[in-house]
Design a protein around this motif. Sequence first.
Motif, PDB file in Angstrom:
ATOM      1  N   GLY A 133       0.810  -1.208   0.000  1.00  0.00           N
ATOM      2  CA  GLY A 133       0.000   0.000   0.000  1.00  0.00           C
ATOM      3  C   GLY A 133       0.840   1.253   0.000  1.00  0.00           C
ATOM      4  N   LEU A 134       2.068   1.148   0.522  1.00  0.00           N
ATOM      5  CA  LEU A 134       2.942   2.324   0.583  1.00  0.00           C
ATOM      6  C   LEU A 134       4.372   1.900   0.273  1.00  0.00           C
ATOM      7  CD1 LEU A 134       3.486   5.302   1.328  1.00  0.00           C
ATOM      8  CD2 LEU A 134       3.749   4.583   3.689  1.00  0.00           C
ATOM      9  N   VAL A 135       4.979   2.607  -0.669  1.00  0.00           N
ATOM     10  CA  VAL A 135       6.386   2.366  -1.005  1.00  0.00           C
ATOM     11  C   VAL A 135       7.146   3.649  -0.670  1.00  0.00           C
ATOM     12  CG1 VAL A 135       8.021   1.814  -2.840  1.00  0.00           C
ATOM     13  CG2 VAL A 135       5.760   0.762  -2.842  1.00  0.00           C
ATOM     14  N   VAL A 136       8.160   3.521   0.181  1.00  0.00           N
ATOM     15  CA  VAL A 136       8.951   4.691   0.591  1.00  0.00           C
ATOM     16  C   VAL A 136      10.353   4.533   0.023  1.00  0.00           C
ATOM     17  CG1 VAL A 136       9.809   6.007   2.548  1.00  0.00           C
ATOM     18  CG2 VAL A 136       7.626   4.831   2.726  1.00  0.00           C
ATOM     19  N   VAL A 137      10.811   5.518  -0.691  1.00  0.00           N
ATOM     20  CA  VAL A 137      12.168   5.501  -1.250  1.00  0.00           C
ATOM     21  C   VAL A 137      12.968   6.572  -0.531  1.00  0.00           C
ATOM     22  CG1 VAL A 137      13.542   5.683  -3.340  1.00  0.00           C
ATOM     23  CG2 VAL A 137      11.232   4.772  -3.470  1.00  0.00           C
ATOM     24  N   LEU A 138      14.086   6.174   0.077  1.00  0.00           N
ATOM     25  CA  LEU A 138      14.890   7.120   0.859  1.00  0.00           C
ATOM     26  C   LEU A 138      16.131   7.528   0.081  1.00  0.00           C
ATOM     27  CD1 LEU A 138      14.767   5.357   4.337  1.00  0.00           C
ATOM     28  CD2 LEU A 138      13.316   7.208   3.513  1.00  0.00           C
ATOM     29  N   ASP A 139      16.338   8.817  -0.047  1.00  0.00           N
ATOM     30  CA  ASP A 139      17.546   9.399  -0.635  1.00  0.00           C
ATOM     31  C   ASP A 139      17.985   8.697  -1.914  1.00  0.00           C
ATOM     32  OD1 ASP A 139      17.635  11.132   1.520  1.00  0.00           O
ATOM     33  OD2 ASP A 139      18.705   9.660   2.735  1.00  0.00           O
ATOM     34  N   PRO A 140      17.139   8.666  -2.922  1.00  0.00           N
ATOM     35  CA  PRO A 140      17.514   7.925  -4.134  1.00  0.00           C
ATOM     36  C   PRO A 140      18.541   8.674  -4.962  1.00  0.00           C
ATOM     37  CG  PRO A 140      15.451   9.031  -4.479  1.00  0.00           C
ATOM     38  CD  PRO A 140      15.831   9.311  -3.057  1.00  0.00           C
TER      39      PRO A 140
ATOM     40  N   GLY B 285     -14.361  -0.747   0.320  1.00  0.00           N
ATOM     41  CA  GLY B 285     -13.319  -0.694  -0.698  1.00  0.00           C
ATOM     42  C   GLY B 285     -13.418  -1.886  -1.612  1.00  0.00           C
ATOM     43  N   GLY B 286     -12.462  -2.022  -2.449  1.00  0.00           N
ATOM     44  CA  GLY B 286     -12.452  -3.159  -3.361  1.00  0.00           C
ATOM     45  C   GLY B 286     -11.693  -4.306  -2.732  1.00  0.00           C
ATOM     46  N   ARG B 287     -10.960  -5.024  -3.533  1.00  0.00           N
ATOM     47  CA  ARG B 287     -10.181  -6.136  -3.020  1.00  0.00           C
ATOM     48  C   ARG B 287      -8.984  -5.623  -2.242  1.00  0.00           C
ATOM     49  NH1 ARG B 287      -8.293 -10.211  -7.201  1.00  0.00           N
ATOM     50  NH2 ARG B 287      -7.493 -11.072  -5.281  1.00  0.00           N
ATOM     51  N   GLY B 288      -8.568  -6.371  -1.254  1.00  0.00           N
ATOM     52  CA  GLY B 288      -7.400  -5.988  -0.481  1.00  0.00           C
ATOM     53  C   GLY B 288      -6.129  -6.341  -1.226  1.00  0.00           C
ATOM     54  N   ARG B 289      -5.000  -6.201  -0.519  1.00  0.00           N
ATOM     55  CA  ARG B 289      -3.707  -6.523  -1.128  1.00  0.00           C
ATOM     56  C   ARG B 289      -3.532  -8.037  -1.205  1.00  0.00           C
ATOM     57  NH1 ARG B 289      -2.194  -1.824  -3.473  1.00  0.00           N
ATOM     58  NH2 ARG B 289      -3.007  -0.168  -2.159  1.00  0.00           N
ATOM     59  N   ASP B 290      -2.943  -8.468  -2.284  1.00  0.00           N
ATOM     60  CA  ASP B 290      -2.803  -9.896  -2.541  1.00  0.00           C
ATOM     61  C   ASP B 290      -1.561 -10.442  -1.821  1.00  0.00           C
ATOM     62  OD1 ASP B 290      -2.832 -12.392  -3.482  1.00  0.00           O
ATOM     63  OD2 ASP B 290      -2.653 -11.896  -5.610  1.00  0.00           O
ATOM     64  N   ASP B 291      -1.765 -11.398  -0.919  1.00  0.00           N
ATOM     65  CA  ASP B 291      -0.642 -11.978  -0.169  1.00  0.00           C
ATOM     66  C   ASP B 291       0.337 -12.680  -1.105  1.00  0.00           C
ATOM     67  OD1 ASP B 291      -1.797 -11.072   2.073  1.00  0.00           O
ATOM     68  OD2 ASP B 291      -2.575 -12.997   2.761  1.00  0.00           O
ATOM     69  N   ALA B 292      -0.205 -13.414  -2.083  1.00  0.00           N
ATOM     70  CA  ALA B 292       0.664 -14.172  -2.990  1.00  0.00           C
ATOM     71  C   ALA B 292       1.536 -13.222  -3.805  1.00  0.00           C
ATOM     72  CB  ALA B 292      -0.179 -15.033  -3.910  1.00  0.00           C
ATOM     73  N   ALA B 293       0.950 -12.115  -4.250  1.00  0.00           N
ATOM     74  CA  ALA B 293       1.724 -11.139  -5.027  1.00  0.00           C
ATOM     75  C   ALA B 293       2.847 -10.557  -4.179  1.00  0.00           C
ATOM     76  CB  ALA B 293       0.811 -10.026  -5.527  1.00  0.00           C
TER      77      ALA B 293
END
Lengths: 257, 422
Positions: A133-140, B285-293
């Motif tokens: 859900g969240l991707v954090v990139v530090l000092d790229p 909401g829609g579908r959650g995050r996929d564990d397998a992915a």
Amino acid sequence: MSARSEAIEALRAEISLRFRDAVVPPPRPRGIVVPSGWAAVDRGLAGGGLGPGETAVLEGAPGAGGLALASSWARAAALGGEPVIVLDTEGSTLPHAWVPPPDARASIWVVRPEVPADVWPAADITLRSGAFGLVVVLDPEPAPPGVGPRLVRLARDREARLIVAGKAPFAPTARVRLRLCAVEWDEAPTGAAPAGRALEARCATCGVPETGATEVRSDDLRTDRLRPTARAADRRAPSGRLGSAARQSGRMGERRR
Amino acid sequence: MTLAAARARARTLRTAEEDRQRLAQAHREVVRRLIAVSPRIAIDGPVRAWVEPIGRDAAWCARVRTALAGVGPIAVGLGPTATVAWAAACAVNDGHREVDGAEARAFLDERPLEVLEIGGEALDVLAALGLRRVGELRAFDAGSLGMRFGPAVAEARRRLDDADVRRPTTPRLEDDATVRVSLDDELDALGPLAFLLGPACDRVAATLRARALGAVHLSLALELRGGREHTVDVRTASPLADGRAALELLRNELDRVRLAAPIAAFRLGAPATAPLRPEPATLFGGRGRDDAAREVALARLRTRFGDDRVVQAAPVRVGPDLLRARWRAAEGPRIPPAGAMPWRRLDPPARVAHGFAQVAGRCRRIVRMGRVERASPPWWEDGRRRVHLVAWAEMDGPLLVMLRAVCDSACDDVWEVVAWVD
């Protein structure tokens, strides 16, 4: 459709039927808005945080609180059930910044590639999976041409949020500028010790003019990097007390009694 | 018994080399057929199976014989103990015989000693002493028989006194979700294998999905030229329902494989499975995050950057302020050492409410709880005293689960299920 999905659908339909007037369709129906955890920053962002598919850039000199804000954002996302992955370009952050809260509903992973330039392929892999859900990139490091737009597109398609602390290769949805205003000192038997810091945050959302400076107070002064790169100059005299440079800079001279 | 002795007794005896694989296959087939007539089956040796009867009548025996039609001569014996049942089955060559409790002793006493399965040498000694019938052996006590003829005879004597512990157990059919592909042309490289592996993964996943199961352990055996074999194992923290995710995980592992010889065939199976989790979803909401992915993405990152480059932070409650956390390897597929129990970690942990928790796909009740132990010394935070507790518990299923709790002096204890094993 599984039994759980059916149950959710039935519950959703019943709520809509019973409370037709009370149910307001959420502005972002396909995901939650992840607040930063810093109230002053959330107030400055449209929507009160970062929604699915949105990007943010944290700008500021070393010591201005960029990593602290990224850490707070990651913990808030984990608390909200969004898995978080942090791409630490230098591999220099200490682990305590990425410990999820005790009641977190998702985990935080940290990737520390050996070669700094590998952070962009790592961002591509994580965003493309759609599992974070969240991707954090530090000092790229500076990204190769075309990487920025591709990451933005992936974040939008996969409904992930992307935060870059440093220079981003794309135009973000939200931009947070941080500045260290003042450090409060405590008198200790061995000399003055920092007790807190006052930061200044300016937030700008895409299409909305930048907000005025809001003050953020942070008591967390633990070192968060193992190998700090360029740091703010130490304004203390060798004795540990404030030096002349600090005394001249107005608010830096304030001491907590 | 030597082969010559066996040939002397049965002139039409045919011999063949022992083929364990074929024998196991035959056993699987027998269990598959018998499961239609009984819930409890135990295969015992090459030609015998213990089955719990559903009703004691000739009709049930006939159903057993029908179920096993074509396997060979079938003898069905019914009796109050396994010894009596075996003796009854031995009394008929191809048919059934039922012995009830009242006539069991008289029936057994007339049987030859062979029905007690004592073993060749002791049997010959007993025969030389004039003991040829079960009734003649019954006159001696087990202890003295054991001292003179060994434990096998003593055990056989004890079985005559209804001390027969042999019982059918719940059958565990071996998973047939296995795909084996023989290649006409041997493969020198692993690249082209992906084209064949994709449909194989899809087929295994679809077979398991039809039973509401997902693979938590995939095993790919590469049969190389010269009879050698290279096995690639992939374990996942959550059951895989999608063949594509399985393929990606296997490809990641195959990237590290160096072939010693060309591939002649491969076999893909799922040695361990788990009930599929409901699809993650949110209320509005829609579908959650996929564990397998997520597992695929983490596996790719590990393959590209190294296992130690993907980590998670774990809190440490003692020591100086800067050491309040440490790095640990990120959760993910790891092959446990041989003999290790296949624990499955729940991430996030399942909260226990009123003795119930959502584990392995459904809400389960805690049946029994073990001793509660303290996992860490108490510490104080914000003026509140906190203690970590752990305990083992049995949940219906049956599942063995590990519970943890954070006991806070300011609020009620919260117990969570962190791992389970079936």
